[in-house]
Scaffold this active site. Structure first.
Site, mmCIF file in Angstrom:
data_model
loop_
_atom_site.group_PDB
_atom_site.id
_atom_site.type_symbol
_atom_site.label_atom_id
_atom_site.label_comp_id
_atom_site.label_asym_id
_atom_site.label_seq_id
_atom_site.Cartn_x
_atom_site.Cartn_y
_atom_site.Cartn_z
ATOM 1 N N HIS A 70 52.858 56.401 43.588
ATOM 2 C CA HIS A 70 52.983 56.208 42.143
ATOM 3 C C HIS A 70 54.454 56.353 41.761
ATOM 4 O O HIS A 70 55.287 56.755 42.586
ATOM 5 C CB HIS A 70 52.124 57.228 41.381
HETATM 6 C C1 T46 Z 1 54.774 63.436 42.462
HETATM 7 C C2 T46 Z 1 54.524 63.750 43.898
HETATM 8 C C3 T46 Z 1 55.778 64.092 44.639
HETATM 9 C C4 T46 Z 1 47.727 68.683 38.012
HETATM 10 O O1 T46 Z 1 46.698 69.047 37.414
HETATM 11 N N1 T46 Z 1 48.943 69.187 37.618
HETATM 12 C C5 T46 Z 1 50.102 68.838 38.248
HETATM 13 O O2 T46 Z 1 51.180 69.335 37.867
HETATM 14 C C6 T46 Z 1 50.039 67.904 39.326
HETATM 15 C C7 T46 Z 1 51.324 67.483 40.035
HETATM 16 C C8 T46 Z 1 48.825 67.409 39.684
HETATM 17 N N2 T46 Z 1 47.704 67.806 39.051
HETATM 18 C C9 T46 Z 1 46.406 67.282 39.503
HETATM 19 C C10 T46 Z 1 46.195 65.800 39.257
HETATM 20 C C11 T46 Z 1 45.286 65.390 40.416
HETATM 21 O O3 T46 Z 1 43.947 65.629 40.066
HETATM 22 O O4 T46 Z 1 46.308 67.484 40.910
HETATM 23 C C12 T46 Z 1 45.658 66.385 41.515
HETATM 24 C C13 T46 Z 1 46.522 65.755 42.610
HETATM 25 O O5 T46 Z 1 47.641 65.091 41.990
HETATM 26 P P1 T46 Z 1 48.280 63.754 42.593
HETATM 27 O O6 T46 Z 1 47.221 62.943 43.212
HETATM 28 O O7 T46 Z 1 49.114 63.121 41.529
HETATM 29 O O8 T46 Z 1 49.229 64.368 43.720
HETATM 30 P P2 T46 Z 1 50.280 63.649 44.673
HETATM 31 O O9 T46 Z 1 50.541 64.591 45.784
HETATM 32 O O10 T46 Z 1 49.877 62.261 45.005
HETATM 33 O O11 T46 Z 1 51.622 63.519 43.761
HETATM 34 C C14 T46 Z 1 52.325 64.687 43.361
HETATM 35 C C15 T46 Z 1 52.651 64.631 41.855
HETATM 36 O O12 T46 Z 1 51.460 64.364 41.114
HETATM 37 C C16 T46 Z 1 53.665 63.591 41.503
HETATM 38 O O13 T46 Z 1 54.151 63.803 40.187
HETATM 39 O O14 T46 Z 1 55.832 62.919 42.114
HETATM 40 O O15 T46 Z 1 53.536 64.805 44.078
#
Ligand code: T46
Length: 139
Positions: free
Chosen positions: A50
């Site tokens: 993303h």
């Molecule tokens: C990024 C990369 C480097 C939250 O509730 N609060 C938060 O602050 C974050 C980061 C995530 N979440 C929840 C949202 C999803 O349900 O945690 C779950 C996993 O998040 P996501 O699929 O977006 O995680 P990654 O590892 O794909 O991405 C993350 C960050 O979201 C993103 O901002 O830049 O790490």
């Protein structure tokens, strides 16, 4: 110019071990509004895929290692984060992917904004359109 912007942190070491301090506007170039960390990553898993509309982040691998790939719509670069003394600044409109997590990896991320799902661009074609709009804004 490479998309990889690394910040090297000072290590305060003595015979007891090592300590690194992260401070906004000292070695972190923004107000730190949120900290999260990724750990227990399952083998072969990749994360991210993303971009963000308005977010600055610094990623630090506190333990183990992982590879982060950045894409600005024109080029891609990647870096191995393998030291707690190394921070990757991720700013601007960049697609990011995280790969090759070691089993023991703990990846901490400092962020300039609180969590906001509407700030995410999770579709690559939408990302390419956003890059195009940014480079040729409507006059
Ligand atoms: C990024 C990369 C480097 C939250 O509730 N609060 C938060 O602050 C974050 C980061 C995530 N979440 C929840 C949202 C999803 O349900 O945690 C779950 C996993 O998040 P996501 O699929 O977006 O995680 P990654 O590892 O794909 O991405 C993350 C960050 O979201 C993103 O901002 O830049 O790490």
């Amino acid at each position: 110019m490479s998309l990889i912007k690394l910040i090297t942190f000072d290590v305060h070491g003595d015979d007891r071990g090592s300590l690194i301090a992260l401070e906004q506007y000292q070695n972190i170039p923004f107000d730190i509004k949120r900290i999260y960390y990724i750990f227990d990553t399952k083998p072969g898993v990749a994360r991210g895929f993303h971009a963000h509309k308005n977010l600055q982040q610094v990623a630090v691998c506190l333990k183990g290692q992982c590879r982060i790939m950045l894409d600005d719509g024109q080029r891609t670069d990647d870096v191995l984060l393998d030291s707690p003394a190394k921070g990757l600044l991720i700013d601007g409109l960049k697609w990011r992917e995280m790969h090759d997590f070691s089993e023991d990896c703990v990846l901490m991320v400092l962020a300039s904004e609180v969590y906001d799902e509407s700030d995410y661009i999770r579709d690559y074609d939408d990302f390419k359109r956003a890059v195009k709009n940014e480079n040729s804004p409507v006059k």
